[in-house]
Scaffold this motif. Sequence first.
Motif, short mmCIF file in Angstrom:
data_model
loop_
_atom_site.label_atom_id
_atom_site.label_comp_id
_atom_site.label_asym_id
_atom_site.label_seq_id
_atom_site.Cartn_x
_atom_site.Cartn_y
_atom_site.Cartn_z
N GLU A 120 71.15 -2.72 27.57
CA GLU A 120 71.33 -2.86 29.02
C GLU A 120 71.18 -4.30 29.48
O GLU A 120 71.15 -4.58 30.68
CB GLU A 120 70.35 -1.93 29.76
N ALA A 121 71.14 -5.26 28.57
CA ALA A 121 70.90 -6.66 28.93
C ALA A 121 71.93 -7.23 29.90
O ALA A 121 71.59 -8.01 30.79
CB ALA A 121 70.84 -7.51 27.66
N ALA A 122 73.20 -6.84 29.77
CA ALA A 122 74.26 -7.41 30.60
C ALA A 122 74.51 -6.62 31.88
O ALA A 122 75.43 -6.94 32.64
CB ALA A 122 75.56 -7.48 29.79
N GLY A 155 70.52 1.41 36.87
CA GLY A 155 70.01 2.66 37.43
C GLY A 155 70.77 3.87 36.91
O GLY A 155 70.18 4.90 36.57
N ARG A 156 72.09 3.75 36.82
CA ARG A 156 72.91 4.86 36.29
C ARG A 156 72.57 5.13 34.83
O ARG A 156 72.47 6.28 34.40
CB ARG A 156 74.39 4.53 36.42
N LEU A 157 72.39 4.05 34.06
CA LEU A 157 72.05 4.21 32.65
C LEU A 157 70.67 4.84 32.48
O LEU A 157 70.47 5.71 31.63
CB LEU A 157 72.12 2.86 31.93
N LEU A 158 69.72 4.45 33.31
CA LEU A 158 68.37 5.02 33.21
C LEU A 158 68.37 6.51 33.52
O LEU A 158 67.60 7.27 32.92
CB LEU A 158 67.39 4.27 34.12
N ASP A 159 69.25 6.95 34.42
CA ASP A 159 69.38 8.38 34.68
C ASP A 159 69.84 9.12 33.42
O ASP A 159 69.35 10.20 33.09
CB ASP A 159 70.38 8.65 35.81
N ILE A 160 70.76 8.51 32.69
CA ILE A 160 71.24 9.13 31.45
C ILE A 160 70.15 9.09 30.38
O ILE A 160 69.99 10.04 29.62
CB ILE A 160 72.54 8.44 30.97
N TYR A 161 69.37 8.01 30.34
CA TYR A 161 68.22 7.95 29.41
C TYR A 161 67.29 9.13 29.66
O TYR A 161 66.78 9.74 28.72
CB TYR A 161 67.42 6.66 29.61
N GLU A 162 67.04 9.43 30.93
CA GLU A 162 66.16 10.55 31.27
C GLU A 162 66.69 11.86 30.69
O GLU A 162 65.93 12.68 30.19
CB GLU A 162 65.98 10.68 32.78
N GLU A 163 68.00 12.06 30.76
CA GLU A 163 68.59 13.27 30.19
C GLU A 163 68.45 13.29 28.67
O GLU A 163 68.13 14.33 28.09
CB GLU A 163 70.08 13.35 30.54
N VAL A 223 63.50 2.07 22.77
CA VAL A 223 64.35 1.10 23.47
C VAL A 223 63.71 -0.27 23.39
O VAL A 223 62.57 -0.45 23.83
CB VAL A 223 64.56 1.50 24.95
N ILE A 224 64.43 -1.21 22.81
CA ILE A 224 63.99 -2.60 22.78
C ILE A 224 64.62 -3.25 23.99
O ILE A 224 65.85 -3.25 24.15
CB ILE A 224 64.44 -3.27 21.47
N THR A 225 63.78 -3.81 24.86
CA THR A 225 64.30 -4.31 26.12
C THR A 225 63.39 -5.40 26.70
O THR A 225 62.22 -5.50 26.34
CB THR A 225 64.44 -3.17 27.15
#
Length: 188
Positions: free
Chosen positions: A124-126, A133-141, A150-152
């Motif tokens: 998600e760096a870029a 926020g959209r990606l984090l919702d998918i992470y939750e699923e 997740v390395i971040t």
Amino acid sequence: MEERHQFLTEQLEDLKKTKRDLLEIIREVDERVQQVFSEAYRDVSREFVEVFARLFPGGEGRLVLTDASDLLATGVDIEARPPGKKVKRLSLLSGGERSLTAVAFLIALFKARPSPFYVLDEVEAALDDTNLGRLLDIYEELRENSQLIVITHQKRTMEVADALYGVSMRGDGVSAVISQRLREAESA
């Protein structure tokens, strides 16, 4: 001479039978590979359409076989059309759009063929704040059925974690490994 002829004839027949057996095995393996690939492609393609639409609301994305008539040699192209753009080729997208499209493909793979855990390194760096926020919702699923490692460096990503592990430099210049549990693991 007759014994030698008999021996060589038997050897030749044995070789012909072995060749037929090997060709049959190759045919069976090819059929199985085509079946598995076809099923995986269908599932990943379906998931990609859905994930892309969630990460790019109003956009369209799909997977396309380069040679649908030969599943053993085909490639897979990604067509991506973010909202408001007419381009489909990945090379014409911005760096952030390409990154998010690649993430959509990874997530589609994860959803189509679930695994007990996933390792994601700076995916998600870029991304800007909205896309993150959209990606984090998918992470939750994803974490409902799998563990995510997740390395971040993204603070928002760290905030949704159950635990953090990292390396920090102490005042004396020595690195120290740190860990912090943020939430208690849910009981099964």
